[in-house]
Write an enzyme that holds these catalytic residues in place. Structure first.
Site, PDB file in Angstrom:
ATOM      1  N   CYS A   1      57.923  31.982  42.663  1.00  0.00           N
ATOM      2  CA  CYS A   1      59.321  31.939  43.084  1.00  0.00           C
ATOM      3  C   CYS A   1      60.202  31.509  41.921  1.00  0.00           C
ATOM      4  CB  CYS A   1      59.487  30.936  44.209  1.00  0.00           C
ATOM      5  SG  CYS A   1      58.321  31.167  45.540  1.00  0.00           S
TER       6      CYS A   1
ATOM      7  N   LYS B   1      49.838  49.662  35.209  1.00  0.00           N
ATOM      8  CA  LYS B   1      49.430  48.417  35.864  1.00  0.00           C
ATOM      9  C   LYS B   1      48.891  48.696  37.270  1.00  0.00           C
ATOM     10  CE  LYS B   1      49.203  43.878  36.115  1.00  0.00           C
ATOM     11  NZ  LYS B   1      48.048  43.294  35.395  1.00  0.00           N
TER      12      LYS B   1
HETATM   13  O1  M6R Z   1      45.468  46.059  41.058  1.00  0.00           O
HETATM   14  P1  M6R Z   1      43.971  46.145  41.029  1.00  0.00           P
HETATM   15  O2  M6R Z   1      43.308  44.856  40.810  1.00  0.00           O
HETATM   16  O3  M6R Z   1      43.418  46.879  42.226  1.00  0.00           O
HETATM   17  O4  M6R Z   1      43.678  47.089  39.765  1.00  0.00           O
HETATM   18  C1  M6R Z   1      42.382  47.543  39.492  1.00  0.00           C
HETATM   19  C2  M6R Z   1      42.269  47.991  38.040  1.00  0.00           C
HETATM   20  O5  M6R Z   1      43.100  49.090  37.799  1.00  0.00           O
HETATM   21  C3  M6R Z   1      42.644  46.885  37.063  1.00  0.00           C
HETATM   22  O6  M6R Z   1      41.881  45.737  37.319  1.00  0.00           O
HETATM   23  C4  M6R Z   1      42.423  47.304  35.613  1.00  0.00           C
HETATM   24  O7  M6R Z   1      41.070  47.521  35.390  1.00  0.00           O
HETATM   25  C5  M6R Z   1      42.992  46.239  34.686  1.00  0.00           C
HETATM   26  N1  M6R Z   1      44.277  46.650  34.198  1.00  0.00           N
HETATM   27  C6  M6R Z   1      42.139  45.923  33.533  1.00  0.00           C
HETATM   28  O8  M6R Z   1      42.694  44.916  32.752  1.00  0.00           O
END
Ligand code: M6R
Length: 596
Positions: free
Chosen positions: A2, A591
């Site tokens: 927040c 992301k």
């Molecule tokens: O949002 P999420 O945790 O489901 O995302 C899964 C993957 O895309 C994510 O963890 C990705 O491997 C990372 N950007 C790696 O650093």
């Protein structure tokens, strides 16, 4: 996470635009709800709040029209209570004489709410920000002045937080800092206070940094600091802020990735507090305990957390759980699962399409859906029968860092509880993480020049450190664009060993129990000319067999994987910079992956 901002001006005026602008400047933290309150000279308050983005809420609720002499804006990232207009902040006390908002977590929120209700107060939401307001109301109603009431409330409110509060009929605002950021700005004709420097910088560079355990009283033309302990005044010189806006948003760090790496001790502390207090934990464990079979499902970094979660659950709770990559869940287990089974779906974003596809199949089969999720209000949260918030705040850099750490810490906590073990030691983790950052950063820096131009490397681990080796390799390849493979150390001799030649780098992540096994693997590499780099606790057997040892604090086998994660993150970050890349936004990546 927040964000709060409060302002006291010298005359009643249209405060809406100021509050909206401050809200926009807080929004880089990530949030799901927005609220504004103004206090007018006629003793009334105007409170408007809703779920949504600053600009949308501002338009919908006509925030720009709000007038007053004092104003508060709050951006909420839901932790206690889902995103909803009533849980949005600021909050009023029972009869509307006090209005306040907070930043952080009040971990005894549930007990406090029960007390307030029993004492006859009007509790409208289940949000912990409202508890801050009632905690002050309790003592104002007993006849104490505001400073004294806040001092007493401080002892009732457990957790890390900062809040700002105003009372009708007065000309000032009050704020309290306990573990969450708080900074004051002195403007011509006004003073302001905020959780974040960036929301203040466009108004003034004359600032005062508030310390933990301090109350600040803001009038339009001056501020006063008091010690919460005894109410005594504190003298502090004003400073001139030198940070640029951009640097301030990154908390002074050059990249979000580095900022988020350094936030880990803090977010782990918040998660542990939360898990100690949240009813979600026992509810989740009850469901996990009755499952015929348990699946831990995720992608990328979140899948690596599932892998470690399954090792923790087996070791500490005697509970078998199958870690599985979300898309593979469908062909491998989809047809076989049913209403007796439970899946814990793990995702930072809560929007990863691969995960949501797996959930659709799990739901069709009648399986129970639990989750660990960072973004509250996400699809995953809504799809879950029960969820545990990861409480990391917004993670901006594409490489996941702090969310991975909180995922594995959450699994460790669940496994300890499920196995009937004490979780008391978890409180040591934040300090151990801080020590690890301090100790390993120079060790990593000493190594980076030798690794900067390597295009191939391996990262190996065993047992509890196998998932960390996979995660370290993922981080390295994600931000350095090199080929880095993560693998079970014992598998290396079954094929990849053929790649080793003079100077070929192999990183061994080792727990204290696995040193003898790892030493064999290390020698298989070094006798072929490979360069062995170990990450582990100080150990003579390692030191004499490797080229480089990155030493972790002594913390034992359960905490070791959590600590070992940090130097790998730091190494990835630093190598990315040396290779000339932007670690926050690696090429080709996003992301949140909402596509198949
Ligand atoms: O949002 P999420 O945790 O489901 O995302 C899964 C993957 O895309 C994510 O963890 C990705 O491997 C990372 N950007 C790696 O650093």
């Amino acid at each position: 996470m927040c964000g709060i901002f409060g302002i006291v001006t010298d005359k009643e005026q249209q405060l809406g635009p100021v509050l909206i602008a401050a809200g926009q400047r807080l929004s880089y933290r990530g949030y799901d709800s927005v609220g504004c309150a103004t206090l007018l000279d006629d003793g009334t308050t105007d409170l408007r709040k809703d779920v949504g983005k600053v600009n949308d809420v501002a338009e919908r609720l006509r925030l720009a029209e709000m007038t007053g002499r004092r104003g508060i804006v709050q951006l909420r990232w839901a932790t206690f209570g889902g995103p909803s207009p009533v849980n949005a902040q600021p909050h009023l006390d029972s009869d509307g004489d006090l209005v306040g908002a907070h930043n952080g977590n009040v971990v005894n929120n549930a007990e406090l709410r029960q007390q307030f209700i029993a004492e006859g107060m009007t509790v409208r939401s289940i949000n912990d920000g409202e508890s801050c307001v009632h905690a002050v109301e309790r003592y104002v109603d007993q006849g104490y002045d505001m400073v004294e009431a806040i001092r007493r409330a401080y002892h009732d409110l457990e957790g890390d937080y900062a809040f700002v509060i105003g009372r009708v009929g007065e000309d000032r605002l009050y704020a309290l800092k306990k573990g969450s950021g708080l900074v004051v700005g002195l403007v011509e004709g006004a003073t302001c206070v905020s959780s974040d420097l960036p929301s203040i910088l466009p108004l003034t560079r004359r600032i005062l940094r508030v310390q933990d355990g301090e109350i600040v009283i803001l009038w339009a033309d001056r501020v006063e600091l008091r010690r919460v302990e005894d109410g005594a005044p504190i003298e502090r010189e004003m400073e001139i802020a030198t940070e640029s806006m951009e640097a301030a948003e990154k908390g002074g760090y050059p990249h979000f990735m580095l900022k988020e790496i350094h936030e880990q001790p803090q977010v782990v502390a918040e998660l542990v507090h939360l898990m100690e207090a949240a009813p979600h934990v026992s509810q989740m464990i009850e469901r996990m305990a009755t499952a015929r079979h348990l699946y831990l499902v995720g992608c990328g970094t979140s899948y690596h957390a599932c892998l470690l979660g399954s090792v923790y659950l087996a070791r500490l709770a005697g509970r078998a759980a199958s870690p599985v990559l979300a898309p593979q869940f469908i062909p491998q287990y989809g047809p076989a699962v049913g209403p007796e089974d439970v899946g814990i779906f793990v995702s930072q974003s809560g929007e990863t399409k691969d995960v949501l596809n797996a959930i659709a199949v799990a739901r069709q089969q009648g399986m129970h859906i639990l989750s660990l999720v960072n973004v509250l209000g996400s699809t995953l949260m809504h799809e879950s029968e029960r969820y545990l918030p990861l409480a990391c705040g917004y993670e901006i850099s594409v490489p996941a860092t702090k969310t991975f750490t909180n995922q594995i810490v959450a699994f460790l906590f669940l496994a300890l509880r499920m196995g009937g073990h004490s979780t008391e030691r978890m409180a040591q983790l934040p300090d151990l993480l801080q020590d690890t950052l301090v100790a390993t950063e120079p060790q990593v820096a000493a190594l980076e020049a030798d690794l900067a131009h390597q295009d191939d490397l391996y990262c190996l681990g065993y047992g509890l450190t196998y998932p960390i080796a996979l995660e370290g390799a993922l981080k390295l390849k994600e931000v350095t664009y090199t080929h880095c493979e993560g693998m079970l150390s014992t598998e290396f001799k079954h094929g990849p060993l053929s790649a080793v030649h003079d100077g070929y780098p192999v990183i061994f992540v080792t727990g204290p129990e696995d040193v003898p096994l790892l030493v064999s693997g290390i020698n298989e590499t070094t006798c072929r000319g490979g360069r062995a780099i170990a990450i582990g606790e100080e150990d003579e057997r390692l030191r004499t067999n490797v080229h480089d040892l990155i030493v972790l604090p002594q913390a034992g086998p359960l905490f070791n994987p959590v600590l070992a994660t940090l130097p790998l993150q730091l190494l990835s970050y630093r190598l990315s910079l040396l290779r000339g890349y932007d670690p926050d936004f690696p090429r080709n990546l996003s992301k949140t992956l909402t596509v198949d």
